[in-house]
Design a protein around this motif. Structure first.
Motif, PDB file in Angstrom:
ATOM      1  N   CYS A  36       0.801  -1.228   0.000  1.00 32.69           N
ATOM      2  CA  CYS A  36       0.000   0.000   0.000  1.00 32.69           C
ATOM      3  C   CYS A  36       0.835   1.280   0.000  1.00 32.69           C
ATOM      4  O   CYS A  36       0.642   2.154  -0.827  1.00 32.69           O
ATOM      5  CB  CYS A  36      -0.933   0.005   1.200  1.00 32.69           C
ATOM      6  SG  CYS A  36      -2.014  -1.427   1.284  1.00 32.69           S
ATOM      7  N   CYS A  49      -4.392   0.175   3.285  1.00 32.84           N
ATOM      8  CA  CYS A  49      -5.176  -0.678   4.173  1.00 32.84           C
ATOM      9  C   CYS A  49      -4.961  -0.173   5.603  1.00 32.84           C
ATOM     10  O   CYS A  49      -3.996   0.539   5.883  1.00 32.84           O
ATOM     11  CB  CYS A  49      -4.769  -2.148   4.036  1.00 32.84           C
ATOM     12  SG  CYS A  49      -3.221  -2.597   4.849  1.00 32.84           S
ATOM     13  N   CYS A  52      -1.476  -0.867   7.259  1.00 30.43           N
ATOM     14  CA  CYS A  52      -0.405  -0.002   6.754  1.00 30.43           C
ATOM     15  C   CYS A  52      -0.505   1.400   7.352  1.00 30.43           C
ATOM     16  O   CYS A  52       0.506   2.015   7.672  1.00 30.43           O
ATOM     17  CB  CYS A  52      -0.448   0.062   5.229  1.00 30.43           C
ATOM     18  SG  CYS A  52       0.265  -1.399   4.439  1.00 30.43           S
ATOM     19  N   CYS A  58       0.967  -5.476   6.616  1.00 27.31           N
ATOM     20  CA  CYS A  58      -0.069  -5.243   5.599  1.00 27.31           C
ATOM     21  C   CYS A  58      -1.057  -6.409   5.533  1.00 27.31           C
ATOM     22  O   CYS A  58      -0.672  -7.572   5.557  1.00 27.31           O
ATOM     23  CB  CYS A  58       0.585  -5.029   4.235  1.00 27.31           C
ATOM     24  SG  CYS A  58      -0.595  -4.575   2.945  1.00 27.31           S
ATOM     25  N   SER A  59      -2.353  -6.071   5.449  1.00 29.61           N
ATOM     26  CA  SER A  59      -3.408  -7.093   5.402  1.00 29.61           C
ATOM     27  C   SER A  59      -3.983  -7.248   3.995  1.00 29.61           C
ATOM     28  O   SER A  59      -4.708  -8.201   3.728  1.00 29.61           O
ATOM     29  CB  SER A  59      -4.529  -6.709   6.368  1.00 29.61           C
ATOM     30  OG  SER A  59      -5.010  -5.421   6.081  1.00 29.61           O
ATOM     31  N   ARG A  60      -3.656  -6.333   3.101  1.00 34.05           N
ATOM     32  CA  ARG A  60      -4.173  -6.397   1.725  1.00 34.05           C
ATOM     33  C   ARG A  60      -3.222  -7.231   0.866  1.00 34.05           C
ATOM     34  O   ARG A  60      -3.630  -8.200   0.242  1.00 34.05           O
ATOM     35  CB  ARG A  60      -4.293  -4.976   1.162  1.00 34.05           C
ATOM     36  CG  ARG A  60      -4.725  -4.932  -0.281  1.00 34.05           C
ATOM     37  CD  ARG A  60      -4.872  -3.488  -0.765  1.00 34.05           C
ATOM     38  NE  ARG A  60      -5.961  -2.801  -0.061  1.00 34.05           N
ATOM     39  CZ  ARG A  60      -6.160  -1.477  -0.129  1.00 34.05           C
ATOM     40  NH1 ARG A  60      -5.340  -0.710  -0.815  1.00 34.05           N
ATOM     41  NH2 ARG A  60      -7.171  -0.949   0.513  1.00 34.05           N
TER      42      ARG A  60
HETATM   43 ZN   LIG Z   1      -1.461  -2.538   3.284  1.00 38.93          ZN
END
Ligand SMILES: [Zn+2]
Length: 63
Positions: A36, A49, A52, A58-60
DNA sequence: GATGCCGGGTC
DNA sequence: GACCCGGCATC
């Protein structure tokens, strides 16, 4: 490591066995990774996300 | 200097 | 629980 993890979405799925934390393995060298922050930039932080935004993993883009 | 993240902090 | 930075590892 580095399994073909074509997630890029649905962090609710079973993302086990495919995470540097859960696996204990290493991560991609930031030469390839594009999460991100690098993609959108500080000027578009509202598009990152949530993880971030908080400087967390990061989860995306699950890496 | 910058990304990416944990540990620690605020409310 | 939602929100965020200091300092670190890494490049
Ligand atoms: Zn992220």
């Amino acid at each position: 490591e580095r399994l073909h993890q074509h997630q890029a979405q649905s962090p609710k799925s079973h993302l086990y066995s495919v995470s540097p934390k859960t696996t204990g393995f290493h991560k991609k060298p930031r030469s390839e990774v594009r999460k991100c922050r690098k993609v959108y930039g500080m000027e578009n932080r509202d598009q990152w996300c949530t993880q971030c935004k908080w400087k967390k993993a990061c989860s995306r883009f699950v890496d």
